[in-house]
Design an enzyme around this catalytic site. Structure first.
Site, PDB file in Angstrom:
ATOM      1  N   LYS A   1       2.574  -3.235   6.649  1.00  0.00           N
ATOM      2  CA  LYS A   1       2.875  -3.353   4.481  1.00  0.00           C
ATOM      3  C   LYS A   1       4.448  -3.289   5.681  1.00  0.00           C
ATOM      4  CE  LYS A   1      -1.643  -4.754   3.824  1.00  0.00           C
ATOM      5  NZ  LYS A   1      -1.176  -6.051   3.135  1.00  0.00           N
TER       6      LYS A   1
ATOM      7  N   ASN B   1     -13.825   3.933   4.050  1.00  0.00           N
ATOM      8  CA  ASN B   1     -13.132   4.468   3.067  1.00  0.00           C
ATOM      9  C   ASN B   1     -14.578   5.753   2.322  1.00  0.00           C
ATOM     10  OD1 ASN B   1     -11.786   1.797   2.974  1.00  0.00           O
ATOM     11  ND2 ASN B   1     -10.476   3.347   2.634  1.00  0.00           N
TER      12      ASN B   1
ATOM     13  N   ARG C   1      -6.002  12.228  -2.858  1.00  0.00           N
ATOM     14  CA  ARG C   1      -4.920  10.792  -2.993  1.00  0.00           C
ATOM     15  C   ARG C   1      -5.267  10.991  -4.880  1.00  0.00           C
ATOM     16  NH1 ARG C   1      -4.291  12.236   1.270  1.00  0.00           N
ATOM     17  NH2 ARG C   1      -5.526  10.751   3.375  1.00  0.00           N
TER      18      ARG C   1
ATOM     19  N   TYR D   1      -1.702  -1.238  11.194  1.00  0.00           N
ATOM     20  CA  TYR D   1      -2.428  -1.463  10.361  1.00  0.00           C
ATOM     21  C   TYR D   1      -0.278  -1.332   8.928  1.00  0.00           C
ATOM     22  CZ  TYR D   1      -3.517  -1.165   4.972  1.00  0.00           C
ATOM     23  OH  TYR D   1      -3.434  -1.443   3.941  1.00  0.00           O
TER      24      TYR D   1
ATOM     25  N   TYR E   1      -0.723  -0.319  -4.291  1.00  0.00           N
ATOM     26  CA  TYR E   1      -1.720   0.294  -4.035  1.00  0.00           C
ATOM     27  C   TYR E   1      -1.925   1.939  -3.947  1.00  0.00           C
ATOM     28  CZ  TYR E   1      -3.090  -4.747  -4.186  1.00  0.00           C
ATOM     29  OH  TYR E   1      -2.510  -6.005  -4.892  1.00  0.00           O
ATOM     30  N   PHE E   2      -2.591   2.572  -4.517  1.00  0.00           N
ATOM     31  CA  PHE E   2      -2.721   3.972  -3.711  1.00  0.00           C
ATOM     32  C   PHE E   2      -4.144   3.244  -3.722  1.00  0.00           C
ATOM     33  CE2 PHE E   2       0.877   6.764  -4.158  1.00  0.00           C
ATOM     34  CZ  PHE E   2       1.615   5.916  -4.997  1.00  0.00           C
TER      35      PHE E   2
ATOM     36  N   ASP F   1      -4.568  10.653   8.919  1.00  0.00           N
ATOM     37  CA  ASP F   1      -5.121  11.164   7.502  1.00  0.00           C
ATOM     38  C   ASP F   1      -3.456  12.341   7.123  1.00  0.00           C
ATOM     39  OD1 ASP F   1      -6.787   9.846   6.836  1.00  0.00           O
ATOM     40  OD2 ASP F   1      -7.833  11.783   7.169  1.00  0.00           O
TER      41      ASP F   1
ATOM     42  N   SER G   1       0.747  -1.507   0.110  1.00  0.00           N
ATOM     43  CA  SER G   1      -0.381   0.038  -0.528  1.00  0.00           C
ATOM     44  C   SER G   1       0.593   1.182   0.307  1.00  0.00           C
ATOM     45  CB  SER G   1      -0.827   0.349   1.283  1.00  0.00           C
ATOM     46  OG  SER G   1      -1.782   1.642   1.438  1.00  0.00           O
TER      47      SER G   1
HETATM   48  C1  UD1 Z   1      -7.147   4.598   4.411  1.00  0.00           C
HETATM   49  C2  UD1 Z   1      -5.493   4.350   5.282  1.00  0.00           C
HETATM   50  C3  UD1 Z   1      -4.247   3.477   4.391  1.00  0.00           C
HETATM   51  C4  UD1 Z   1      -5.195   2.559   3.336  1.00  0.00           C
HETATM   52  C5  UD1 Z   1      -6.221   2.962   2.106  1.00  0.00           C
HETATM   53  C6  UD1 Z   1      -6.696   1.090   2.206  1.00  0.00           C
HETATM   54  C7  UD1 Z   1      -6.190   5.368   6.684  1.00  0.00           C
HETATM   55  C8  UD1 Z   1      -5.522   6.752   8.205  1.00  0.00           C
HETATM   56  N1  UD1 Z   1      -5.297   5.408   5.630  1.00  0.00           N
HETATM   57  O1  UD1 Z   1      -6.316   5.619   2.617  1.00  0.00           O
HETATM   58  O2  UD1 Z   1      -4.132   2.766   4.913  1.00  0.00           O
HETATM   59  O3  UD1 Z   1      -4.041   1.846   2.254  1.00  0.00           O
HETATM   60  O4  UD1 Z   1      -7.343   3.210   3.148  1.00  0.00           O
HETATM   61  O5  UD1 Z   1      -7.814   2.129   0.534  1.00  0.00           O
HETATM   62  O6  UD1 Z   1      -7.090   5.526   7.213  1.00  0.00           O
HETATM   63  N2  UD1 Z   1     -12.917  10.372   3.648  1.00  0.00           N
HETATM   64  C9  UD1 Z   1     -14.077  11.859   3.918  1.00  0.00           C
HETATM   65  N3  UD1 Z   1     -14.367  11.276   4.490  1.00  0.00           N
HETATM   66  C10 UD1 Z   1     -14.569   9.961   4.577  1.00  0.00           C
HETATM   67  C11 UD1 Z   1     -13.951   9.218   4.774  1.00  0.00           C
HETATM   68  C12 UD1 Z   1     -12.839   9.799   3.905  1.00  0.00           C
HETATM   69  O7  UD1 Z   1     -13.599  12.929   3.575  1.00  0.00           O
HETATM   70  O8  UD1 Z   1     -16.444   9.805   5.376  1.00  0.00           O
HETATM   71  C13 UD1 Z   1     -11.358  11.402   3.395  1.00  0.00           C
HETATM   72  C14 UD1 Z   1     -10.376  11.223   4.009  1.00  0.00           C
HETATM   73  O9  UD1 Z   1     -10.159  12.344   4.927  1.00  0.00           O
HETATM   74  C15 UD1 Z   1      -8.845  10.957   2.577  1.00  0.00           C
HETATM   75  C16 UD1 Z   1      -9.348  10.310   1.462  1.00  0.00           C
HETATM   76  O10 UD1 Z   1     -11.027  10.673   2.105  1.00  0.00           O
HETATM   77  O11 UD1 Z   1      -8.272  12.575   2.811  1.00  0.00           O
HETATM   78  C17 UD1 Z   1      -9.687   9.308   1.184  1.00  0.00           C
HETATM   79  O12 UD1 Z   1     -10.027   8.193   2.264  1.00  0.00           O
HETATM   80  P1  UD1 Z   1      -9.919   7.170   2.419  1.00  0.00           P
HETATM   81  O13 UD1 Z   1     -11.187   6.200   1.024  1.00  0.00           O
HETATM   82  O14 UD1 Z   1     -10.303   6.139   3.822  1.00  0.00           O
HETATM   83  O15 UD1 Z   1      -8.789   6.268   1.654  1.00  0.00           O
HETATM   84  P2  UD1 Z   1      -6.752   7.121   3.218  1.00  0.00           P
HETATM   85  O16 UD1 Z   1      -6.905   7.747   4.104  1.00  0.00           O
HETATM   86  O17 UD1 Z   1      -6.495   7.811   1.851  1.00  0.00           O
END
Ligand code: UD1
Length: 337
Positions: free
Chosen positions: A155, A200, A232, A151, A178-179, A299, A126
């Site tokens: 990785k 997510n 992202r 977690y 993966y992104f 985050d 990841s």
């Molecule tokens: C998260 C994990 C990452 C993991 C990945 C798997 C964290 C800190 N990181 O990544 O380790 O590999 O998932 O898919 O949890 N957001 C909102 N509202 C929400 C949910 C998310 O605003 O209800 C925002 C988050 O702040 C972020 C973006 O959406 O900026 C993406 O979030 P998310 O899908 O949870 O992924 P990551 O945080 O990038």
């Protein structure tokens, strides 16, 4: 027909990879303990490809079960290892669950692979290994930052364990970092199945749009980005699945063999949370009820990939867009109700 074992093959990325493997003519054996997946995914795979993969319900923390597996299935060309726990927040509360699930199982699997002469291995890594990288886009040589969660640590540790093992043995391994995987198969027969409240972004957007959740919280509107929300790199799960096929073909092709390689798998393009919401509203004609709230602990501000290694060495390029991902996720969400 080459036989590939896919651990976690009924999960989100695993199931899409099984489909692409079968489409490319591989014979697939799925290992999954159903701890975060459903047996019905097997039917989805069969509906798409016309083939039901072999399936074994095995918990990889049970080394004897892995031994029996290798007695039953021989002539394995390679293993793609997805099976792992992946909830960041839960890993903070239950670190030993994460170290045990993600690390013990990896060690047992590598041990039994060596005993049974299976040499080709792909690891689900990841972009979380980078933490908040100092430079965008992120290249594979960016240093690991201290992991934000157990977690993330699993990785980082997983990659070290594989690298050290590859250096000391016949193991040939690729780690794919993966992104942010999104979307679903265009048939809407398989997709992401979050358990409980989604953590997510994309599943939360989908559930809000369909009325299961009242409001999406946008975590942070004061980030140092062009619109204040975090950035992202959202990669379509079907493109991501295909990256595993080209990586496996590289491992199976003797002349490319090096013991351990890592590749970023993303689009190379960053999108903000508000851009994601807007793109979703455009493809679905739905309004998303959202509110900007405080930042979420742990985050990062932004993460998007430099994918030139995957482009040049694997010959892999993403073909689908953010909007394709959102449209397919929406179709999948609608099929669930
Ligand atoms: C998260 C994990 C990452 C993991 C990945 C798997 C964290 C800190 N990181 O990544 O380790 O590999 O998932 O898919 O949890 N957001 C909102 N509202 C929400 C949910 C998310 O605003 O209800 C925002 C988050 O702040 C972020 C973006 O959406 O900026 C993406 O979030 P998310 O899908 O949870 O992924 P990551 O945080 O990038």
């Amino acid at each position: 027909m080459k036989r590939i074992v896919v651990t976690g093959g009924l999960g989100f990325i695993g199931s899409h990879t099984v489909v692409e493997l079968q489409n490319e003519g591989f014979e697939v054996v799925v290992i999954d303990d159903l701890s975060n997946s459903s047996i019905e995914v097997l039917e989805g795979i069969a509906l798409i490809t016309g083939i039901t993969p072999f399936f074994e319900n095995i918990d990889l923390k049970d080394q004897n079960a892995i031994k029996s597996f290798f007695k039953k299935y021989t002539n394995i060309a390679g293993i793609i290892h997805f099976a792992a726990s992946k909830a960041v927040g839960e890993s903070v509360d239950k670190p030993l669950k994460y170290y045990h699930n993600n690390i013990s199982s990896l060690i047992y699997l590598l041990e039994e692979m060596a005993v049974n002469g299976v040499e080709n291995f792909i690891f689900s890594s990841s972009c979380t290994v980078y933490g908040q990288a100092d430079m965008m886009p992120i290249t594979e040589s960016a240093p690991f930052k201290t992991a934000e969660s157990p977690y993330g640590n699993t990785k980082q540790m997983g990659e070290s364990i594989i690298k050290d093992t590859a250096n000391a043995s016949n193991l040939n391994a690729v780690s794919l970092r993966y992104f942010n995987p999104i979307g679903a198969h265009e048939s809407a027969k398989i997709g992401e199945l979050p358990v409980g409240v989604p953590q997510n972004l994309i599943p939360y957007v989908m559930q809000t749009a369909i009325g299961l959740r009242e409001q999406l919280s946008v975590y942070g509107g004061d980030y140092p980005t062009f619109d204040g929300t975090a950035i992202r790199d959202y990669i379509h799960v079907v493109d991501l699945a295909k990256a595993h096929i080209v990586a496996m073909c590289r491992l199976l092709n003797e002349k490319n063999k090096t013991s351990f390689e890592v590749f970023n798998i993303g689009t190379g393009k960053g999108s903000s949370v508000l851009e994601v919401i807007q793109a979703f509203e455009e493809v679905s004609n739905q309004k998303v009820n959202y509110k900007i709230v405080d930042r979420r602990a742990g985050d990062i501000v932004e993460a998007y990939a430099d994918t030139s290694s995957a482009n040049n060495d694997l010959g892999w390029y993403p073909e689908l867009t953010l909007k394709d991902g959102l449209a397919s996720a929406w179709k999948w969400q609608q099929s669930l109700v």
